[in-house]
Design an enzyme around this catalytic site. Structure first.
Site, PDB file in Angstrom:
ATOM      1  N   ARG A 191     -12.550   9.615  -3.617  1.00 24.12           N
ATOM      2  CA  ARG A 191     -11.198   9.838  -4.503  1.00 24.12           C
ATOM      3  C   ARG A 191     -11.505   8.198  -4.316  1.00 24.12           C
ATOM      4  O   ARG A 191     -11.417   6.846  -3.301  1.00 24.12           O
ATOM      5  CB  ARG A 191     -10.038   9.924  -4.296  1.00 24.12           C
ATOM      6  CG  ARG A 191      -8.943   9.352  -5.265  1.00 24.12           C
ATOM      7  CD  ARG A 191      -7.652  10.023  -4.607  1.00 24.12           C
ATOM      8  NE  ARG A 191      -6.791   8.918  -4.740  1.00 24.12           N
ATOM      9  CZ  ARG A 191      -5.645   8.156  -4.127  1.00 24.12           C
ATOM     10  NH1 ARG A 191      -5.201   8.715  -3.867  1.00 24.12           N
ATOM     11  NH2 ARG A 191      -4.928   7.250  -4.748  1.00 24.12           N
ATOM     12  N   HIS A 237      -3.633   1.850  -8.902  1.00 25.69           N
ATOM     13  CA  HIS A 237      -4.078   1.695  -7.670  1.00 25.69           C
ATOM     14  C   HIS A 237      -3.543   0.243  -7.481  1.00 25.69           C
ATOM     15  O   HIS A 237      -4.121  -0.607  -6.841  1.00 25.69           O
ATOM     16  CB  HIS A 237      -5.007   1.606  -6.653  1.00 25.69           C
ATOM     17  CG  HIS A 237      -4.904   2.342  -5.501  1.00 25.69           C
ATOM     18  ND1 HIS A 237      -5.062   3.741  -4.489  1.00 25.69           N
ATOM     19  CD2 HIS A 237      -3.914   1.755  -4.395  1.00 25.69           C
ATOM     20  CE1 HIS A 237      -4.204   3.853  -3.455  1.00 25.69           C
ATOM     21  NE2 HIS A 237      -3.877   3.177  -3.137  1.00 25.69           N
ATOM     22  N   GLU A 246       0.870   6.273  -6.450  1.00 21.40           N
ATOM     23  CA  GLU A 246       2.552   5.837  -5.703  1.00 21.40           C
ATOM     24  C   GLU A 246       3.349   5.074  -6.222  1.00 21.40           C
ATOM     25  O   GLU A 246       3.665   3.560  -5.942  1.00 21.40           O
ATOM     26  CB  GLU A 246       1.870   5.431  -4.311  1.00 21.40           C
ATOM     27  CG  GLU A 246       1.731   6.130  -3.477  1.00 21.40           C
ATOM     28  CD  GLU A 246       1.468   5.963  -1.624  1.00 21.40           C
ATOM     29  OE1 GLU A 246       1.455   4.497  -1.588  1.00 21.40           O
ATOM     30  OE2 GLU A 246       1.001   6.405  -0.643  1.00 21.40           O
ATOM     31  N   ASN A 287       0.484  11.864  -1.472  1.00 22.05           N
ATOM     32  CA  ASN A 287       0.390  11.247  -0.525  1.00 22.05           C
ATOM     33  C   ASN A 287       1.234  11.605   0.839  1.00 22.05           C
ATOM     34  O   ASN A 287       2.950  11.090   0.227  1.00 22.05           O
ATOM     35  CB  ASN A 287      -0.523   9.526  -0.715  1.00 22.05           C
ATOM     36  CG  ASN A 287      -0.977   9.243  -1.897  1.00 22.05           C
ATOM     37  OD1 ASN A 287      -1.745  10.012  -2.422  1.00 22.05           O
ATOM     38  ND2 ASN A 287      -1.419   8.162  -2.520  1.00 22.05           N
ATOM     39  N   TYR A 294       1.743  11.591   4.783  1.00 17.85           N
ATOM     40  CA  TYR A 294       1.596  10.003   6.293  1.00 17.85           C
ATOM     41  C   TYR A 294       2.335  10.937   6.731  1.00 17.85           C
ATOM     42  O   TYR A 294       2.636  10.819   7.979  1.00 17.85           O
ATOM     43  CB  TYR A 294       1.409   8.828   5.927  1.00 17.85           C
ATOM     44  CG  TYR A 294       0.374   8.437   5.075  1.00 17.85           C
ATOM     45  CD1 TYR A 294      -0.453   7.833   5.580  1.00 17.85           C
ATOM     46  CD2 TYR A 294       0.130   7.920   4.261  1.00 17.85           C
ATOM     47  CE1 TYR A 294      -1.915   7.441   4.910  1.00 17.85           C
ATOM     48  CE2 TYR A 294      -0.251   7.962   2.481  1.00 17.85           C
ATOM     49  CZ  TYR A 294      -1.351   8.038   3.674  1.00 17.85           C
ATOM     50  OH  TYR A 294      -3.381   7.401   3.058  1.00 17.85           O
ATOM     51  N   GLU A 299      -4.113  11.715  -0.285  1.00 22.54           N
ATOM     52  CA  GLU A 299      -4.067  10.688   0.583  1.00 22.54           C
ATOM     53  C   GLU A 299      -3.786  11.526   1.734  1.00 22.54           C
ATOM     54  O   GLU A 299      -2.819  11.442   1.882  1.00 22.54           O
ATOM     55  CB  GLU A 299      -3.710   9.133   1.047  1.00 22.54           C
ATOM     56  CG  GLU A 299      -4.654   8.513  -0.263  1.00 22.54           C
ATOM     57  CD  GLU A 299      -3.980   7.003  -0.465  1.00 22.54           C
ATOM     58  OE1 GLU A 299      -2.641   7.278   0.462  1.00 22.54           O
ATOM     59  OE2 GLU A 299      -3.852   6.105  -0.983  1.00 22.54           O
TER      60      GLU A 299
HETATM   61  C1  GBH Z   1      -0.483   4.036   0.771  1.00 20.76           C
HETATM   62  O1  GBH Z   1       0.148   3.580   0.953  1.00 20.76           O
HETATM   63  C2  GBH Z   1      -1.732   3.517  -0.416  1.00 20.76           C
HETATM   64  O2  GBH Z   1      -1.955   4.384  -1.460  1.00 20.76           O
HETATM   65  C3  GBH Z   1      -2.735   3.124   0.662  1.00 20.76           C
HETATM   66  O3  GBH Z   1      -3.228   1.840  -0.105  1.00 20.76           O
HETATM   67  C4  GBH Z   1      -2.541   2.520   1.764  1.00 20.76           C
HETATM   68  O4  GBH Z   1      -3.664   1.735   1.961  1.00 20.76           O
HETATM   69  C5  GBH Z   1      -2.128   3.956   2.532  1.00 20.76           C
HETATM   70  O5  GBH Z   1      -1.245   4.405   1.757  1.00 20.76           O
HETATM   71  C6  GBH Z   1      -1.677   3.108   3.780  1.00 20.76           C
HETATM   72  O6  GBH Z   1      -0.547   2.700   4.044  1.00 20.76           O
HETATM   73  O7  GBH Z   1       8.604   3.209   4.275  1.00 20.76           O
HETATM   74  O8  GBH Z   1       9.834   2.130   3.265  1.00 20.76           O
HETATM   75  O9  GBH Z   1       9.496   1.582   4.933  1.00 20.76           O
HETATM   76  C7  GBH Z   1       1.713   4.438   1.924  1.00 20.76           C
HETATM   77  C8  GBH Z   1       2.839   4.442   1.171  1.00 20.76           C
HETATM   78  C9  GBH Z   1       3.471   1.877   1.449  1.00 20.76           C
HETATM   79  C10 GBH Z   1       4.390   3.587   3.140  1.00 20.76           C
HETATM   80  C11 GBH Z   1       4.545   0.897   2.093  1.00 20.76           C
HETATM   81  C12 GBH Z   1       5.039   2.523   3.835  1.00 20.76           C
HETATM   82  C13 GBH Z   1       6.897   0.699   3.712  1.00 20.76           C
HETATM   83  C14 GBH Z   1       7.928   0.620   3.247  1.00 20.76           C
HETATM   84  N1  GBH Z   1       3.647   2.496   2.479  1.00 20.76           N
HETATM   85  N2  GBH Z   1       5.400   1.962   3.086  1.00 20.76           N
HETATM   86  S1  GBH Z   1       8.840   1.927   3.867  1.00 20.76           S
END
Ligand code: GBH
Length: 526
Positions: free
Chosen positions: A103, A148, A193, A334, A336, A402
């Site tokens: 991807r 993206h 996202e 996605n 995490y 992801e």
């Molecule tokens: C994804 O973003 C992206 O798609 C990717 O490009 C990136 O490299 C990867 O994951 C790892 O980060 O949670 O409100 O405090 C993940 C989304 C965006 C989650 C910023 C955490 C922080 C703001 N991330 N977010 S908050």
């Protein structure tokens, strides 16, 4: 009985129980026969060559060049992993993993340097043709993310995503991609996202383009993106998917939301955050076609009480609802981490997405942390989130587009291995215990890369990249080896490293304590 012997018996039992608890908690099922595995990246994060061969400027080029202090290490992705020049090497890494697909995203300004159709850059199209052909020649399916996060700066000059005119520009770009790559690419993701694009890009301003218009501009961005997605979906199915093999989906990020306390107010806050963060996108596409009722009502009421003449949330027409509803062939997720959610008493003096949602969030201090402050290791969250998605939107095929873990780049990345094993185990539980139709899993990321505002500080790769070396050499980490074992074994059972399961440790150690006390009591009577 001799007290010392008693002591050793108890220790032995606890040991056996303890080792059992840490090694057999991984789910023993095999991944279903048609389940596919892949790895992911995004153009701005890996390609480099930011102004080569006719590429135009994106909002991320502008953001990193103009505001270096907003990036943790003041870095840019001007060179990044240099994948523009090293894609053949990347393909060999992907091949060695044995995964089914790769991807990646396509850079809008590599293909349309001005953002408009007046300049179609053949060199940009050629780059992606080369990459796609190289993937196919090596038995890897290309999966394209059309957007993206790297909007042409010229379109930002029109206001960016809050301007609905961007629907036309996005569809023009998507059309070029379908025309040029559609003969070989069968899986498409229109957006990655959208919540981050809108809420962080146009709401709190933490990501490019860095605008602060929360509760207004970010909602208009949501509106434009949903319409853009729907138009691209229809265009593809009406004009391009002649062999009917192609699929178009939409990728949203989601956390597992856990109530901050057992109070009814916090439980209600969890329901609201789900609708405000995920439902605002998922309900239009996978549900009724419109924004969730609670989002419409809350933003509408608050807007009027605040003195606005209409709701700050745009209203879809009946035609738009019909046009958006059902426009996805899979649910891209996605995923995490988990987060704690608490009720935040409605404060009318603040205009923002989160004050509309009426929530506060924080992370449980007992959750182990990755290098990213927001990424806590909570494996059960993915199973629960998958079930919640199925229960809310129905039985869509779900692709985990992801999932991954950040550290500081170590090659013996046991914590990342632990993360993958325990999250994949939780996904197997979702599949076998909860009957959720998870059809694919994508590790983020193939490479250490430019982690947006965190620069090169936190690393997500299963391959290390040496950013101090102009050749940007890649080195497989332990996690690359273990991931390839999982892909070829199609089970977590026989990997050469079995890491402890953080998530389940609290419960067993609590039980162990009870068992221990019971045993001491019992033995002291003998
Ligand atoms: C994804 O973003 C992206 O798609 C990717 O490009 C990136 O490299 C990867 O994951 C790892 O980060 O949670 O409100 O405090 C993940 C989304 C965006 C989650 C910023 C955490 C922080 C703001 N991330 N977010 S908050």
């Amino acid at each position: 009985m001799n007290a010392i012997i008693k002591y050793f018996v108890v220790i032995a039992i606890v040991f056996v129980y303890g080792s059992d608890a840490t090694t057999t908690l991984l789910n023993t099922n095999s991944f279903p026969p048609n389940f596919t595995f892949g790895v992911a990246t995004a153009a701005y994060q890996i390609e480099g060559a930011w102004d080569e061969d006719g590429k135009g400027e994106s909002i991320w080029d502008r953001f990193t060049h103009e505001y270096p202090h907003r990036i943790s290490d003041a870095s840019t992705a001007d060179i990044a992993c240099n994948s523009y020049h090293k894609y053949k090497e990347d393909v060999q890494l992907i091949k060695a993993l044995g995964v089914d697909y790769y991807r990646f995203s396509i850079s809008w300004t590599r293909i349309l340097p001005t953002g408009y159709l007046n300049n179609i850059n053949e060199a940009g199209i050629q780059y992606y043709n080369n990459l796609i052909n190289e993937l196919i020649a090596n038995g890897i399916d290309p999966v394209i993310t059309i957007y993206h996060w790297d909007l042409p700066q010229t379109l930002q000059e029109l206001g960016g995503w809050p301007n609905s005119e961007l629907v036309t520009h996005y569809v023009n770009f998507a059309k070029i991609a379908f025309e040029n790559f559609g003969d070989r690419v069968k899986t498409w993701i229109t957006f990655n996202e959208p919540k981050q694009i809108c809420k962080l890009g146009y709401g709190d301003g933490s990501l490019a383009p860095g605008y602060k218009s929360s509760g207004i501009g970010d909602y208009r961005c949501v509106y434009t993106i949903l319409k853009s997605h729907a138009e691209a979906y229809h265009l593809y199915h009406n004009q391009f998917n002649t062999d009917k093999q192609g699929k178009v989906g939409f990728t949203m990020d989601n956390f597992w939301y856990e109530p901050g306390s057992t109070s009814r107010a916090d439980e209600a806050a969890v329901e609201r955050v789900f609708e405000f963060y995920l439902g605002i996108f998922a309900n239009p596409i996978y549900g009724t076609g419109d924004f969730p009722q609670i989002v419409k009502d809350t933003v509408g009421n608050r807007s009027l009480l605040q003195g606005f003449e209409t709701s700050r949330l745009p209203t879809f027409t009946t035609e738009e609802v019909a046009r958006i509803k059902g426009t996805a062939d899979f649910f891209g997720l996605n995923f995490y981490t988990a987060v704690k959610i608490g009720n935040n008493e409605a404060d009318l003096s603040t205009v923002s997405w989160d004050s509309d949602a009426g929530i506060l969030y924080w992370w449980d201090p007992s959750w182990p942390s990755a290098a990213s402050y927001w990424l806590k290791v909570v494996p059960y969250g993915i199973r629960k989130a998958l079930k919640k998605i199925k229960d809310t939107y129905g039985d869509h095929p779900i692709i985990i587009t992801e999932n991954g873990y950040s550290d500081h780049g170590e090659l013996d990345d046991y914590d990342r291995v632990n993360y993958y094993l325990t999250y994949l185990s939780s996904i197997l539980e979702a599949i076998y215990e909860d009957d959720v139709k998870v059809v694919g899993y994508t590790a983020w990321s193939l490479l250490d890369n430019f982690e947006w505002v965190h620069g090169y500080v936190s690393r997500f790769g299963i391959h290390a990249v040496d950013f101090n070396d102009p050749n940007r050499p890649r080195t497989p980490k332990l996690s690359a080896k273990i991931f390839s074992e999982i892909v070829s074994n199609r089970t977590l059972r026989s990997t050469t490293v079995q890491a402890p399961d953080y998530a389940n440790m609290n419960a067993p150690s609590g039980i162990m304590l009870v068992v221990l006390i019971a045993l001491v009591n019992l033995l002291s009577r003998i």
